[in-house]
Write a protein that holds these residues in place. Structure first.
Motif, PDB file in Angstrom:
ATOM      1  N   ALA A 141      12.072  -4.956 -33.872  1.00 41.43           N
ATOM      2  CA  ALA A 141      10.829  -4.185 -34.034  1.00 41.43           C
ATOM      3  C   ALA A 141       9.816  -4.879 -34.925  1.00 41.43           C
ATOM      4  O   ALA A 141       8.660  -4.469 -34.987  1.00 41.43           O
ATOM      5  CB  ALA A 141      11.148  -2.801 -34.602  1.00 41.43           C
ATOM      6  N   LYS A 142      10.229  -5.909 -35.659  1.00 37.38           N
ATOM      7  CA  LYS A 142       9.362  -6.625 -36.608  1.00 37.38           C
ATOM      8  C   LYS A 142       8.767  -5.666 -37.640  1.00 37.38           C
ATOM      9  O   LYS A 142       7.581  -5.726 -37.970  1.00 37.38           O
ATOM     10  CB  LYS A 142       8.228  -7.365 -35.880  1.00 37.38           C
ATOM     11  N   VAL A 143       9.596  -4.790 -38.160  1.00 37.37           N
ATOM     12  CA  VAL A 143       9.180  -3.832 -39.194  1.00 37.37           C
ATOM     13  C   VAL A 143       9.836  -4.213 -40.514  1.00 37.37           C
ATOM     14  O   VAL A 143      11.044  -4.466 -40.560  1.00 37.37           O
ATOM     15  CB  VAL A 143       9.554  -2.385 -38.801  1.00 37.37           C
ATOM     16  N   ALA A 144       9.024  -4.254 -41.574  1.00 41.46           N
ATOM     17  CA  ALA A 144       9.530  -4.587 -42.906  1.00 41.46           C
ATOM     18  C   ALA A 144       9.830  -3.312 -43.673  1.00 41.46           C
ATOM     19  O   ALA A 144       9.067  -2.337 -43.618  1.00 41.46           O
ATOM     20  CB  ALA A 144       8.501  -5.415 -43.665  1.00 41.46           C
ATOM     21  N   VAL A 145      10.933  -3.315 -44.401  1.00 40.01           N
ATOM     22  CA  VAL A 145      11.370  -2.165 -45.191  1.00 40.01           C
ATOM     23  C   VAL A 145      11.498  -2.621 -46.643  1.00 40.01           C
ATOM     24  O   VAL A 145      12.233  -3.559 -46.932  1.00 40.01           O
ATOM     25  CB  VAL A 145      12.726  -1.635 -44.685  1.00 40.01           C
ATOM     26  N   THR A 146      10.762  -1.958 -47.545  1.00 43.44           N
ATOM     27  CA  THR A 146      10.787  -2.384 -48.946  1.00 43.44           C
ATOM     28  C   THR A 146      10.982  -1.214 -49.893  1.00 43.44           C
ATOM     29  O   THR A 146      10.167  -0.281 -49.919  1.00 43.44           O
ATOM     30  CB  THR A 146       9.464  -3.086 -49.337  1.00 43.44           C
ATOM     31  N   PRO A 147      12.055  -1.238 -50.702  1.00 44.43           N
ATOM     32  CA  PRO A 147      12.228  -0.222 -51.741  1.00 44.43           C
ATOM     33  C   PRO A 147      11.342  -0.589 -52.943  1.00 44.43           C
ATOM     34  O   PRO A 147      11.656  -1.502 -53.706  1.00 44.43           O
ATOM     35  CB  PRO A 147      13.715  -0.349 -52.101  1.00 44.43           C
TER      36      PRO A 147
ATOM     37  N   ALA B 144       5.201   3.973 -33.646  1.00 43.70           N
ATOM     38  CA  ALA B 144       6.181   2.956 -33.258  1.00 43.70           C
ATOM     39  C   ALA B 144       6.968   2.472 -34.469  1.00 43.70           C
ATOM     40  O   ALA B 144       8.182   2.248 -34.384  1.00 43.70           O
ATOM     41  CB  ALA B 144       5.474   1.789 -32.574  1.00 43.70           C
ATOM     42  N   ILE B 145       6.274   2.308 -35.600  1.00 42.70           N
ATOM     43  CA  ILE B 145       6.955   1.901 -36.837  1.00 42.70           C
ATOM     44  C   ILE B 145       7.957   2.976 -37.244  1.00 42.70           C
ATOM     45  O   ILE B 145       9.119   2.686 -37.555  1.00 42.70           O
ATOM     46  CB  ILE B 145       5.932   1.661 -37.970  1.00 42.70           C
ATOM     47  N   ALA B 146       7.509   4.234 -37.245  1.00 46.98           N
ATOM     48  CA  ALA B 146       8.375   5.350 -37.644  1.00 46.98           C
ATOM     49  C   ALA B 146       9.594   5.460 -36.723  1.00 46.98           C
ATOM     50  O   ALA B 146      10.724   5.706 -37.183  1.00 46.98           O
ATOM     51  CB  ALA B 146       7.578   6.645 -37.632  1.00 46.98           C
ATOM     52  N   LYS B 147       9.382   5.262 -35.444  1.00 45.88           N
ATOM     53  CA  LYS B 147      10.470   5.340 -34.464  1.00 45.88           C
ATOM     54  C   LYS B 147      11.504   4.243 -34.725  1.00 45.88           C
ATOM     55  O   LYS B 147      12.716   4.492 -34.698  1.00 45.88           O
ATOM     56  CB  LYS B 147       9.893   5.210 -33.048  1.00 45.88           C
ATOM     57  N   ALA B 148      11.014   3.033 -34.984  1.00 46.59           N
ATOM     58  CA  ALA B 148      11.915   1.913 -35.245  1.00 46.59           C
ATOM     59  C   ALA B 148      12.748   2.152 -36.501  1.00 46.59           C
ATOM     60  O   ALA B 148      13.955   1.883 -36.525  1.00 46.59           O
ATOM     61  CB  ALA B 148      11.113   0.620 -35.384  1.00 46.59           C
ATOM     62  N   VAL B 149      12.116   2.675 -37.529  1.00 44.55           N
ATOM     63  CA  VAL B 149      12.823   2.960 -38.780  1.00 44.55           C
ATOM     64  C   VAL B 149      13.982   3.910 -38.521  1.00 44.55           C
ATOM     65  O   VAL B 149      15.107   3.692 -38.983  1.00 44.55           O
ATOM     66  CB  VAL B 149      11.860   3.563 -39.824  1.00 44.55           C
TER      67      VAL B 149
ATOM     68  N   MET C  10       1.461  -7.461 -24.347  1.00 43.02           N
ATOM     69  CA  MET C  10       0.067  -7.040 -24.283  1.00 43.02           C
ATOM     70  C   MET C  10      -0.112  -5.665 -23.633  1.00 43.02           C
ATOM     71  O   MET C  10      -1.035  -4.926 -23.940  1.00 43.02           O
ATOM     72  CB  MET C  10      -0.747  -8.084 -23.519  1.00 43.02           C
ATOM     73  N   PHE C  11       0.785  -5.337 -22.739  1.00 39.77           N
ATOM     74  CA  PHE C  11       0.661  -4.084 -22.001  1.00 39.77           C
ATOM     75  C   PHE C  11       1.607  -3.006 -22.518  1.00 39.77           C
ATOM     76  O   PHE C  11       1.761  -1.957 -21.892  1.00 39.77           O
ATOM     77  CB  PHE C  11       0.910  -4.349 -20.510  1.00 39.77           C
ATOM     78  N   ASN C  12       2.241  -3.284 -23.658  1.00 39.74           N
ATOM     79  CA  ASN C  12       3.157  -2.315 -24.255  1.00 39.74           C
ATOM     80  C   ASN C  12       2.562  -1.798 -25.561  1.00 39.74           C
ATOM     81  O   ASN C  12       2.505  -2.536 -26.545  1.00 39.74           O
ATOM     82  CB  ASN C  12       4.518  -2.963 -24.502  1.00 39.74           C
ATOM     83  N   PRO C  13       2.121  -0.543 -25.602  1.00 42.19           N
ATOM     84  CA  PRO C  13       1.478  -0.006 -26.811  1.00 42.19           C
ATOM     85  C   PRO C  13       2.415   0.078 -28.015  1.00 42.19           C
ATOM     86  O   PRO C  13       1.962   0.237 -29.140  1.00 42.19           O
ATOM     87  CB  PRO C  13       1.020   1.393 -26.382  1.00 42.19           C
ATOM     88  N   LEU C  14       3.736  -0.032 -27.783  1.00 44.68           N
ATOM     89  CA  LEU C  14       4.692   0.055 -28.878  1.00 44.68           C
ATOM     90  C   LEU C  14       5.137  -1.326 -29.371  1.00 44.68           C
ATOM     91  O   LEU C  14       5.954  -1.426 -30.280  1.00 44.68           O
ATOM     92  CB  LEU C  14       5.928   0.853 -28.430  1.00 44.68           C
ATOM     93  N   SER C  15       4.599  -2.383 -28.795  1.00 40.72           N
ATOM     94  CA  SER C  15       5.049  -3.733 -29.138  1.00 40.72           C
ATOM     95  C   SER C  15       4.627  -4.132 -30.547  1.00 40.72           C
ATOM     96  O   SER C  15       3.614  -3.672 -31.058  1.00 40.72           O
ATOM     97  CB  SER C  15       4.476  -4.738 -28.136  1.00 40.72           C
ATOM     98  N   PRO C  16       5.409  -5.021 -31.199  1.00 42.30           N
ATOM     99  CA  PRO C  16       5.082  -5.436 -32.559  1.00 42.30           C
ATOM    100  C   PRO C  16       3.876  -6.371 -32.633  1.00 42.30           C
ATOM    101  O   PRO C  16       3.253  -6.499 -33.684  1.00 42.30           O
ATOM    102  CB  PRO C  16       6.340  -6.148 -33.037  1.00 42.30           C
ATOM    103  N   LEU C  17       3.552  -7.060 -31.521  1.00 36.20           N
ATOM    104  CA  LEU C  17       2.403  -7.968 -31.492  1.00 36.20           C
ATOM    105  C   LEU C  17       1.478  -7.587 -30.353  1.00 36.20           C
ATOM    106  O   LEU C  17       1.916  -7.415 -29.209  1.00 36.20           O
ATOM    107  CB  LEU C  17       2.877  -9.417 -31.305  1.00 36.20           C
TER     108      LEU C  17
END
Length: 415
Positions: A293-299, A326-331, A69-76
């Motif tokens: 990171a809970k990031v989805a990658v789809t071609p 955050a998404i871009a960083k995780a990728v 909750m206190f982490n702006p980069l968190s996935p949830l």
């Protein structure tokens, strides 16, 4: 004898409901508050994933949510607020985060997801759609031993339900995705998963429905429902009044507001997700989820999509740049040769996913109203469950035997 049916909501659930209702001989009208070219049905990861058998309300999720909750980069991110509806939802969500719920839900999620895969392919073949559809499986990529343990556990649960899933090491990953540099210690691979390019299917489905006589009213918001003796007689928009024999509530995150009109307090919250597209060559050919990171990658067809985050902050289409970054960083951490540029990040879009407290969709009729079928609450699985939900809605309205057991999806279930 065919009925007149009005569907409120023109996303994947609304369109698939219209498709199967028309096939059953019903006269169908779709109303949507947008121009039907934006939202979760257009910005999702495009997965048709039986592998996602664990509902959002899984053991430990609430604890993680409080931690993140206190982490702006968190996935949830769950925004705390003194809103009675949110507090009821949060309490029900917390109650659902247990092992028994996961065990009870797995088969139901698998069954509706597998049926959706079959129906999606059947529609493409039957109607000669050109929409992109691929069967390349799904990689769960991990960078830590803790994540590896969790993903292996999930894969074992999936295997016990008859799904094709296995553990993979870095060598295996390089065999599956040989032309991409991947920073991972290993993960799991679900051969049972498929993927698509969402906007292509949506465009073709809309064109097909218009051709066969389904009526569309776009940029029209339903503002009221006229009810007599537990039956809806008319829906009112800001411009007109429409009558019908049956009504379908497939308005996604907005369904909770409209359900109040019939005295139904549908526990539902909006979960915002983001997507970033790149048209540049990434060499990624197999869908993946970046586990930590809970990031989805789809071609997808002609581009690669990166999607992620879950913001439970209410109804809002605003773009949080911190989350996009955050998404871009995780990728870049998992795929060091893929670096999303500023233009791509500025082009990010969001969509709202309707979240029930137990992570299972609402599909069926409520005792509050005899001629209203509700189809919402699919969380991140709306695309995965879309075609099957549409068929189930049609079966309910056509008084046919349901293709699946709908007890866990009951509208009036207790939390």
């Amino acid at each position: 004898m065919g009925k007149e049916v009005v569907i409120i909501g023109g996303g994947i659930i609304g369109l698939c409901s219209a498709y199967y209702l028309h096939k059953e001989g019903h006269q169908v009208t779709i109303i949507d508050k947008s121009n039907m070219d934006v939202g979760a049905s257009y910005v999702n990861a495009g997965y048709l994933s039986p592998s996602h058998i664990i509902p959002l309300s899984a053991p430990g999720v609430m604890k993680k949510g409080l931690k993140w909750m206190f982490n702006p980069l968190s996935p949830l991110y769950i925004k705390p607020r003194l809103n009675p509806e949110f507090l009821k939802w949060a309490l029900a969500f917390s109650k659902s985060c247990n092992t028994e719920h996961v065990k009870r839900s797995g088969k139901a999620i698998r069954d509706i997801s597998v049926l959706s895969q079959e129906l999606f392919q059947d529609i493409i073949k039957t109607e000669n759609f050109k929409s992109h559809y691929a069967k390349k499986g799904l990689l769960m990529l991990c960078r830590t031993e803790e994540a590896m343990e969790e993903e292996i556990h999930m894969a074992k649960i999936a295997s016990s339900l008859g799904l094709s899933a296995r553990e993979v090491n870095l060598y295996d990953i390089l065999q599956i995705e040989p032309n991409v540099t991947i920073e991972s210690i290993g993960g799991t691979y679900f051969e049972c998963d498929h993927h698509s390019t969402p906007h292509e299917f949506m465009i073709e489905m809309k064109a097909y429905l218009k051709k066969v006589g389904v009526s569309f009213f776009t940029n029209e918001e339903v503002v009221d429902l006229e009810i007599q003796n537990g039956t809806i007689s008319k829906v009112k928009t800001q411009n007109q009044v429409l009558s019908a024999n049956e009504f379908v509530m497939a308005a996604g995150s907005w369904s909770a507001f409209l359900s109040k009109k019939i005295g139904l307090k549908l526990l539902l919250q909006a979960g915002k997700g983001y997507r970033i597209n790149t048209n540049r060559e990434t060499k990624i050919t197999v869908p993946a989820i970046l586990s930590e990171a809970k990031v989805a990658v789809t071609p997808m067809n002609g581009f690669t999509r990166f999607a992620g985050t879950m913001e439970i902050t209410g109804i809002s289409n605003s773009i949080n740049k911190v989350r996009v970054n955050a998404i871009a960083k995780a990728v870049n951490e998992y795929y060091p040769e893929v670096e999303l540029n500023q233009e791509e990040k500025l082009d990010a879009a969001s969509g709202l996913r309707p979240l029930s407290p137990d992570g299972l969709p609402y599909i069926g009729k409520s005792s509050k109203c005899h001629n209203l079928t509700i189809a919402t609450g699919h969380a991140m699985m709306g695309w995965s469950m879309g075609t099957a939900t549409g068929k189930l809605v049609s079966e309910i309205i056509s008084n046919k035997q349901s293709s699946l057991d709908l007890r866990l999806f009951h509208i009036d279930r207790k939390f």
